[in-house]
Structures are given as C-alpha cells and as structure tokens.
Design an enzyme around this catalytic site. Structure first.
Site, mmCIF file in Angstrom:
data_model
loop_
_atom_site.group_PDB
_atom_site.id
_atom_site.type_symbol
_atom_site.label_atom_id
_atom_site.label_comp_id
_atom_site.label_asym_id
_atom_site.label_seq_id
_atom_site.Cartn_x
_atom_site.Cartn_y
_atom_site.Cartn_z
ATOM 1 N N HIS A 34 0.853 -1.186 0.000
ATOM 2 C CA HIS A 34 0.000 0.000 0.000
ATOM 3 C C HIS A 34 0.898 1.249 0.000
ATOM 4 C CE1 HIS A 34 0.335 -0.937 4.465
ATOM 5 N NE2 HIS A 34 0.862 0.256 4.388
HETATM 6 P P1 TYD Z 1 -2.512 -3.518 8.151
HETATM 7 O O1 TYD Z 1 -2.180 -2.092 7.933
HETATM 8 O O2 TYD Z 1 -3.597 -4.120 7.350
HETATM 9 O O3 TYD Z 1 -1.196 -4.330 7.916
HETATM 10 P P2 TYD Z 1 -0.631 -4.791 6.480
HETATM 11 O O4 TYD Z 1 -1.237 -3.920 5.443
HETATM 12 O O5 TYD Z 1 0.848 -4.627 6.552
HETATM 13 O O6 TYD Z 1 -1.035 -6.227 6.350
HETATM 14 O O7 TYD Z 1 -2.895 -3.688 9.673
HETATM 15 C C1 TYD Z 1 -3.520 -4.847 10.206
HETATM 16 C C2 TYD Z 1 -4.639 -4.459 11.177
HETATM 17 O O8 TYD Z 1 -4.157 -3.665 12.259
HETATM 18 C C3 TYD Z 1 -5.754 -3.664 10.538
HETATM 19 O O9 TYD Z 1 -6.985 -4.147 11.041
HETATM 20 C C4 TYD Z 1 -5.578 -2.269 11.039
HETATM 21 C C5 TYD Z 1 -4.873 -2.432 12.349
HETATM 22 N N1 TYD Z 1 -3.919 -1.366 12.665
HETATM 23 C C6 TYD Z 1 -4.213 -0.432 13.645
HETATM 24 O O10 TYD Z 1 -5.299 -0.448 14.259
HETATM 25 N N2 TYD Z 1 -3.287 0.519 13.963
HETATM 26 C C7 TYD Z 1 -2.096 0.592 13.310
HETATM 27 O O11 TYD Z 1 -1.267 1.466 13.627
HETATM 28 C C8 TYD Z 1 -1.820 -0.359 12.263
HETATM 29 C C9 TYD Z 1 -0.537 -0.314 11.484
HETATM 30 C C10 TYD Z 1 -2.759 -1.314 11.986
#
Ligand code: TYD
Length: 138
Positions: free
Chosen positions: A52
């Site tokens: 992303h």
């Molecule tokens: P996500 O950003 O989807 O990780 P990636 O794209 O690397 O797989 O994050 C996973 C989950 O955690 C999603 O439900 C959102 C939550 N999250 C938060 O609540 N706070 C944060 O700071 C981050 C990075 C994620």
C-alpha cells in the site's frame, strides 16, 4: 529514485562486550515528528506485507532483528532495499508504494510513523495508486 536509506548512529563501548545502543528521538535520527510506532513480527518466509501507499504519512522502517526486503515504488521506478541491520532505516514517504518480502525467521520490522492510524490514509489498490500518481504529475 532518491536514496531513502539512512544509517543510524550506534553507540558501543569498545572496552566492554555490553552490546550496542541506538536511540531515536525528536530532532535526532528521525526526519519527522513521530506519533505512532508499530512492529511486524512472526511473518512466514513467503508472506508479503505492506502493498500500500499513504496519502499523507511518512514511515521510517527499521528491521531491528533479522532481515527483510522492502521495495519502494514511485509509480515509475522500483528499488528494493535489504534491511538486515538495526542501523539501517528506510524512509517511505507519501505516495510511495511499499512492499515487504523475504522476512527471515524471527525478524521484527519496526515502523515509526508521523501520524495516528487512519484507514482513510491508505491507498491499497495498485491501479488506483498509479492513477493518482499520473493525475498529480506536473
Ligand atoms: P494492516 O495495515 O492491514 O497491515 P498490512 O497492510 O501490513 O497487512 O494492519 C492490520 C490491522 O491492524 C488492521 O486491522 C488495522 C490495524 N492497525 C491499527 O489499528 N493501527 C495501526 O497502527 C496499524 C498499522 C494497523
């Protein structure tokens, strides 16, 4: 693409084997004001994370244990950085697509951000990302 990789200053006392220390604080080591820290760990070898870009957030990525590859993509050029030392920090700016691969067993990727979590700050669709880049070209 511009160089986004920084070396962090590590403190170690050569007279003892008490290890090394790196600190990051406002005005030192971080090119923005930090508001949030999260870390990614226990990633299976073949898993891909990230994929992303952000509209506004800057992120500093440090693999504090083990190693992983981060590919930064500005829509035209892609550069893959091997993060294999706690002394290496990679800056991912807004409108840069990031992809994280090749996590070694036990690796921990620390992410420092200049903004609080906001799902609306994410661009998760690569085609949309390319379109936005194209629209914002001079
Ligand atoms: P996500 O950003 O989807 O990780 P990636 O794209 O690397 O797989 O994050 C996973 C989950 O955690 C999603 O439900 C959102 C939550 N999250 C938060 O609540 N706070 C944060 O700071 C981050 C990075 C994620």
């Amino acid at each position: 693409m511009e160089n986004n990789l920084f070396n962090l200053e590590s403190y170690n006392d050569e007279d003892c084997s008490c290890g090394s220390l790196i600190f990051l604080q406002k005005g030192s080591g971080i090119p923005f004001e930090m508001k949030r820290i999260f870390y990614i760990y226990d990633v299976d070898l073949k898993q891909i994370r990230g994929e992303h870009a952000h509209y506004n957030s800057n992120q500093l990525l440090i693999c504090i244990h083990g190693s992983c590859d981060i590919t930064l993509d500005n829509g035209t050029n892609k550069t893959t950085y091997r993060l294999n030392s706690p002394t290496k920090a990679l800056l991912q700016k807004p409108f840069i697509w990031g992809k994280m691969t090749n996590f070694t067993k036990g690796s921990i990727l620390l992410c420092i951000s200049d903004s609080l979590y906001d799902t609306d700050d994410y661009i998760r669709d690569y085609e949309k990302f390319l379109k936005l880049i194209d629209e914002n070209k001079d």
